[in-house]
Design an enzyme around this catalytic site. Structure first.
Site, PDB file in Angstrom:
ATOM      1  N   ASP A   1      21.051   9.771  12.437  1.00  0.00           N
ATOM      2  CA  ASP A   1      19.972  10.127  12.761  1.00  0.00           C
ATOM      3  C   ASP A   1      20.134  11.164  13.771  1.00  0.00           C
ATOM      4  OD1 ASP A   1      16.656   9.456  12.979  1.00  0.00           O
ATOM      5  OD2 ASP A   1      17.786   9.637  14.858  1.00  0.00           O
TER       6      ASP A   1
ATOM      7  N   GLU B   1       3.754  -0.094   6.156  1.00  0.00           N
ATOM      8  CA  GLU B   1       4.511  -1.194   6.803  1.00  0.00           C
ATOM      9  C   GLU B   1       4.138  -1.763   6.509  1.00  0.00           C
ATOM     10  OE1 GLU B   1       4.311   0.657  11.046  1.00  0.00           O
ATOM     11  OE2 GLU B   1       4.225   2.747  10.443  1.00  0.00           O
TER      12      GLU B   1
ATOM     13  N   ASN C   1      -3.759   9.068   0.344  1.00  0.00           N
ATOM     14  CA  ASN C   1      -3.900   8.541   2.165  1.00  0.00           C
ATOM     15  C   ASN C   1      -5.023   8.771   2.007  1.00  0.00           C
ATOM     16  OD1 ASN C   1      -1.412   7.646   2.292  1.00  0.00           O
ATOM     17  ND2 ASN C   1      -0.423   8.441   3.642  1.00  0.00           N
TER      18      ASN C   1
ATOM     19  N   CYS D   1      -0.012   7.474  10.041  1.00  0.00           N
ATOM     20  CA  CYS D   1      -0.206   7.743   8.583  1.00  0.00           C
ATOM     21  C   CYS D   1      -1.768   8.159   8.014  1.00  0.00           C
ATOM     22  CB  CYS D   1       0.219   6.919   7.553  1.00  0.00           C
ATOM     23  SG  CYS D   1       1.950   6.209   7.458  1.00  0.00           S
TER      24      CYS D   1
HETATM   25  C1  UGA Z   1      -0.436   3.613   3.932  1.00  0.00           C
HETATM   26  C2  UGA Z   1      -0.727   3.919   2.972  1.00  0.00           C
HETATM   27  O1  UGA Z   1      -1.020   2.777   2.225  1.00  0.00           O
HETATM   28  C3  UGA Z   1       0.908   4.172   2.646  1.00  0.00           C
HETATM   29  O2  UGA Z   1       0.592   4.670   0.679  1.00  0.00           O
HETATM   30  C4  UGA Z   1       1.817   5.464   2.370  1.00  0.00           C
HETATM   31  O3  UGA Z   1       2.386   5.394   2.089  1.00  0.00           O
HETATM   32  C5  UGA Z   1       1.499   5.196   4.328  1.00  0.00           C
HETATM   33  O4  UGA Z   1       0.353   5.128   4.897  1.00  0.00           O
HETATM   34  C6  UGA Z   1       2.161   6.557   4.666  1.00  0.00           C
HETATM   35  O5  UGA Z   1       1.510   7.412   4.693  1.00  0.00           O
HETATM   36  O6  UGA Z   1       3.382   6.113   5.666  1.00  0.00           O
HETATM   37  P1  UGA Z   1      -0.105   2.557   6.081  1.00  0.00           P
HETATM   38  O7  UGA Z   1      -0.713   3.066   7.551  1.00  0.00           O
HETATM   39  O8  UGA Z   1       1.648   1.677   6.140  1.00  0.00           O
HETATM   40  O9  UGA Z   1       0.155   2.600   4.767  1.00  0.00           O
HETATM   41  O10 UGA Z   1      -0.806   0.760   6.306  1.00  0.00           O
HETATM   42  P2  UGA Z   1      -2.042   1.069   5.323  1.00  0.00           P
HETATM   43  O11 UGA Z   1      -1.454  -0.948   5.146  1.00  0.00           O
HETATM   44  O12 UGA Z   1      -2.614   1.816   4.260  1.00  0.00           O
HETATM   45  O13 UGA Z   1      -3.456   0.510   6.508  1.00  0.00           O
HETATM   46  C7  UGA Z   1      -3.654   1.251   7.276  1.00  0.00           C
HETATM   47  C8  UGA Z   1      -4.791   1.627   8.038  1.00  0.00           C
HETATM   48  O14 UGA Z   1      -6.085   0.966   7.668  1.00  0.00           O
HETATM   49  C9  UGA Z   1      -4.180  -0.013   9.134  1.00  0.00           C
HETATM   50  O15 UGA Z   1      -4.891   0.079  10.486  1.00  0.00           O
HETATM   51  C10 UGA Z   1      -5.207  -1.386   7.751  1.00  0.00           C
HETATM   52  O16 UGA Z   1      -5.954  -2.829   9.237  1.00  0.00           O
HETATM   53  C11 UGA Z   1      -6.464  -0.171   7.914  1.00  0.00           C
HETATM   54  N1  UGA Z   1      -7.427  -0.653   6.537  1.00  0.00           N
HETATM   55  C12 UGA Z   1      -6.351  -1.009   5.536  1.00  0.00           C
HETATM   56  C13 UGA Z   1      -8.614  -0.733   6.765  1.00  0.00           C
HETATM   57  O17 UGA Z   1      -9.456  -1.045   7.941  1.00  0.00           O
HETATM   58  N2  UGA Z   1      -8.921  -2.060   5.600  1.00  0.00           N
HETATM   59  C14 UGA Z   1      -8.366  -1.819   4.390  1.00  0.00           C
HETATM   60  O18 UGA Z   1      -9.058  -2.193   3.362  1.00  0.00           O
HETATM   61  C15 UGA Z   1      -7.506  -1.516   4.400  1.00  0.00           C
END
Ligand code: UGA
Length: 439
Positions: free
Chosen positions: A30, A155, A208, A260
């Site tokens: 990095d 995450e 996504n 993301c």
């Molecule tokens: C997301 C994807 O789930 C991963 O597969 C992907 O690799 C990652 O982006 C990326 O592109 O690097 P992440 O952003 O860490 O992962 O978190 P998520 O668990 O997907 O949640 C994203 C948002 O959606 C959060 O704010 C969460 O609170 C919200 N969410 C999630 C909801 O409001 N309802 C749900 O049913 C699920």
């Protein structure tokens, strides 16, 4: 195998540490010297459950090295993963400048065959552009391969997601690249999908976008539930039990955030428009989410008439539980709006408060969830950290000026909250929450 990781942010560090754990020899590079110095003392600059011990153990075993020197990283192995940041530009387009810098340095440095793998989330056809970038700075006619191996790490769950993936997508254009990557991932014994590079790049964006679409879909349904007395939790379960749909990512709430979904959706919409495609569906997904993110504010304004001089408690600051990441966090935009309306804010988060202090210094950071609720006219649960389920809610209620509880993640038991005397409001499960929850 020997692996170089260029870019040791979230994706780079998790990927590097997990490859080392699988027995590979990894060098994580990095250009931020503070970050590398920190890592060299065994500390990790981000909060991700399980990452620190993994890095520590593998560094001690000599399988995980850190460097600020890109040339050293390029020379270290024949397999280079590009994990640098791809932030959004103002117009939603992806900023590929960090990838361009790496591509040029690879072109200037390599003296023998390399397999260069895109891990950062990038628009489709980035590999084609990267190949040209590398060739322009290449001395001579050296051979190299490009590949796309998108990450699907959540995450807060990243190590588990790396070690137990639903699928590993390998976008390759030569047999040599394909067999190297298959061998690399062999220890995981996971389903592999081998595609051309463009399809692999697109799989990431489409995945996504689809997940974001599920969330906005259920949030739109939640609005209908509220107006009809249905309970969105039950509707989501009933819909999701259809194996063709699935129950995951159907939790209604105050919208998705993070580094993301918002960025990737913008990038996908932008990419489509560049191709003369008006991707209206994704525009609606984004629109619904933007509205959802202001839901707690709209509801509180209705309940309290004005937010001026009111004291509001916020439970949870990070964009989701089990991370200290505040990027795109709904809690932060809600706090900023509350302050603009003249309210004062008392906030609590188990891990993200230090990060939040540097972004919003002017609010009260509470010592625990009780302290955050004390004297408040309302509390908003913005992030579903497990601790918020285990509170003594009678103590919480007694300490509040007016016991309005806005559960932005439908995390608490509405019946119990109403029985305790809270004015409970969830998303898509009021005003008949009492009756529905009892069934
Ligand atoms: C997301 C994807 O789930 C991963 O597969 C992907 O690799 C990652 O982006 C990326 O592109 O690097 P992440 O952003 O860490 O992962 O978190 P998520 O668990 O997907 O949640 C994203 C948002 O959606 C959060 O704010 C969460 O609170 C919200 N969410 C999630 C909801 O409001 N309802 C749900 O049913 C699920």
């Amino acid at each position: 195998m020997k692996i170089s990781i260029i870019g040791s942010g979230y994706v780079g560090l998790v990927t590097g540490a997990c490859f080392a754990e699988l027995g590979h020899q990894v060098l994580c590079m990095d250009d931020n010297p503070q970050k590398i110095a920190f890592l060299n003392t065994g500390k990790v600059p981000i909060y991700e459950p399980g990452l620190e011990p993994l890095i520590k153990a593998n560094a001690e075993e000599g399988r995980l090295l850190f460097s600020t020197n890109i040339q050293e990283a390029i020379n270290y192995s024949d397999l280079i993963f590009i994990c640098v940041g791809t932030p959004p530009k103002e117009n939603g387009e992806t900023d590929l400048s960090a990838i361009e810098v790496v591509g040029k340095r690879i072109g200037e440095t390599i003296k023998s065959y390399k397999l260069i793998v895109e891990k950062s989330t990038v628009p489709v056809e980035t590999a084609k552009w990267l190949e040209k970038t590398i060739r322009t700075s290449l001395r001579g006619t050296l051979e190299f391969d490009l590949a796309s191996n998108p990450e699907f790490l959540r995450e807060g769950n990243a190590i588990h997601d790396f070690m137990h993936p639903d699928r590993i997508v390998l976008g390759v254009s030569s047999e040599r690249a394909g067999s190297t990557l298959v061998k690399l991932y062999e220890p995981l014994n996971a389903p592999l999908l081998m595609t051309d590079i463009e399809s692999a790049e697109l799989i990431k964006h489409a995945s996504n976008a689809f997940l974001a679409m599920k969330i906005s879909f259920i949030n739109a349904v939640a609005e209908v539930c509220e107006k009809t007395g249905a309970d969105v939790m039950k509707v989501a379960k009933g819909v999701g039990l259809d194996a063709r749909i699935g129950t995951a990512f159907l939790n209604a709430g105050i919208g998705y955030g993070g580094a993301c979904f918002p960025k990737d959706l913008d990038a996908f919409i932008h990419l489509a428009s560049e191709l003369d495609i008006d991707f209206k569906l994704l525009k609606s997904v984004k629109e619904i989410n933007d509205r959802q993110r202001t839901l707690s504010l709209t509801k509180l304004k209705k309940l309290l008439s004005s937010l001026s001089q009111k004291q509001i408690g916020i439970w949870g600051l990070s964009f989701k539980p089990h991370t200290d990441d505040l990027r795109g966090a709904v809690a932060l935009s809600t706090i900023q709006a509350l302050l603009r309306e003249g309210a004062s804010v008392r906030a609590y988060d188990p891990v993200a408060m230090e990060n939040a202090k540097s972004q919003i210094p002017s609010i009260y950071y509470a010592k625990d969830p009780y302290d955050a609720a004390t004297g408040c006219d309302a509390v908003i649960l913005a992030t579903e950290w497990p601790i918020f389920k285990q509170l003594n809610f009678l103590t919480v209620k007694k300490s509040m000026r007016r016991p309005i509880l806005f559960d932005g993640r439908n995390f608490l038991n509405p019946l119990r909250m109403i029985d305790l005397g809270f004015e409970y409001h969830g998303v898509g499960r009021t005003p008949l929450a009492r009756m529905n929850a009892a069934l």
